[in-house]
Write a protein that holds these residues in place. Structure first.
Motif, PDB file in Angstrom:
ATOM      1  N   ILE A   7       0.472 -10.966   1.298  1.00 35.78           N
ATOM      2  CA  ILE A   7      -0.423 -10.044   1.999  1.00 35.78           C
ATOM      3  C   ILE A   7       0.294  -9.313   3.130  1.00 35.78           C
ATOM      4  N   TRP A   8       0.004  -8.011   3.204  1.00 38.83           N
ATOM      5  CA  TRP A   8       0.459  -7.165   4.315  1.00 38.83           C
ATOM      6  C   TRP A   8      -0.778  -6.654   5.037  1.00 38.83           C
ATOM      7  N   GLU A  20      -3.272   1.723   1.190  1.00 38.53           N
ATOM      8  CA  GLU A  20      -3.164   2.416  -0.100  1.00 38.53           C
ATOM      9  C   GLU A  20      -1.729   2.877  -0.338  1.00 38.53           C
ATOM     10  N   HIS A  21      -1.109   3.427   0.686  1.00 35.77           N
ATOM     11  CA  HIS A  21       0.265   3.900   0.564  1.00 35.77           C
ATOM     12  C   HIS A  21       1.225   2.729   0.330  1.00 35.77           C
ATOM     13  N   HIS A  22       1.006   1.628   1.017  1.00 35.02           N
ATOM     14  CA  HIS A  22       1.869   0.456   0.854  1.00 35.02           C
ATOM     15  C   HIS A  22       1.772  -0.091  -0.566  1.00 35.02           C
ATOM     16  N   GLU A  23       0.571  -0.070  -1.149  1.00 39.30           N
ATOM     17  CA  GLU A  23       0.414  -0.557  -2.524  1.00 39.30           C
ATOM     18  C   GLU A  23       1.270   0.270  -3.490  1.00 39.30           C
ATOM     19  N   ILE A  24       1.391   1.561  -3.247  1.00 43.14           N
ATOM     20  CA  ILE A  24       2.251   2.407  -4.084  1.00 43.14           C
ATOM     21  C   ILE A  24       3.681   1.868  -4.055  1.00 43.14           C
ATOM     22  N   HIS A  25       4.169   1.512  -2.871  1.00 40.30           N
ATOM     23  CA  HIS A  25       5.529   0.979  -2.750  1.00 40.30           C
ATOM     24  C   HIS A  25       5.656  -0.389  -3.414  1.00 40.30           C
ATOM     25  N   LEU A  26       4.621  -1.212  -3.334  1.00 39.68           N
ATOM     26  CA  LEU A  26       4.657  -2.505  -4.022  1.00 39.68           C
ATOM     27  C   LEU A  26       4.794  -2.297  -5.532  1.00 39.68           C
ATOM     28  N   ILE A  39      -1.002  -7.934 -10.806  1.00 39.50           N
ATOM     29  CA  ILE A  39      -2.116  -7.890  -9.861  1.00 39.50           C
ATOM     30  C   ILE A  39      -1.614  -7.401  -8.505  1.00 39.50           C
ATOM     31  N   THR A  40      -2.074  -6.215  -8.127  1.00 41.79           N
ATOM     32  CA  THR A  40      -1.861  -5.679  -6.789  1.00 41.79           C
ATOM     33  C   THR A  40      -3.188  -5.097  -6.345  1.00 41.79           C
ATOM     34  N   ILE A  51      -5.832  -4.676   4.011  1.00 42.47           N
ATOM     35  CA  ILE A  51      -4.649  -5.366   3.511  1.00 42.47           C
ATOM     36  C   ILE A  51      -4.202  -4.738   2.196  1.00 42.47           C
ATOM     37  N   ALA A  52      -2.914  -4.827   1.962  1.00 44.18           N
ATOM     38  CA  ALA A  52      -2.330  -4.562   0.648  1.00 44.18           C
ATOM     39  C   ALA A  52      -1.790  -5.907   0.178  1.00 44.18           C
TER      40      ALA A  52
END
Length: 78
Positions: A7-8, A20-26, A39-40, A51-52
């Motif tokens: 979790i971030w 939302e932007h961090h999930e793209i990087h994940l 799963i993200t 959280i992302a």
């Protein structure tokens, strides 16, 4: 096999957008490293805290944790 949710945390009025932007990087990292992670997501805990996250098998967690440095983790339950 136990699954862990890495979790971030993001705070403030832009927390949702940043998560939302961090999930793209994940997702980019998962694709780049050819990981079997499906799963993200993001969650809004309140209007100023989002959280992302990604979910990884426990035995595969350490390299992902060391590379991505999540703020925290917990056992994943569906």
């Amino acid at each position: 096999m136990r699954k862990l949710k890495l979790i971030w945390d993001f705070y403030g009025p832009d927390a949702h957008r940043i998560a939302e932007h961090h999930e793209i990087h994940l997702k980019q990292y998962i694709q780049l490293e050819h990981l079997d992670i499906s799963i993200t997501g993001i969650e809004d805990l309140n209007e100023l805290h989002s959280i992302a996250f990604l979910v990884v098998n426990e035995d595969e967690m350490k390299p992902v944790r060391d590379a991505l440095k999540p703020h925290r983790g917990q056992v994943y339950t569906n």
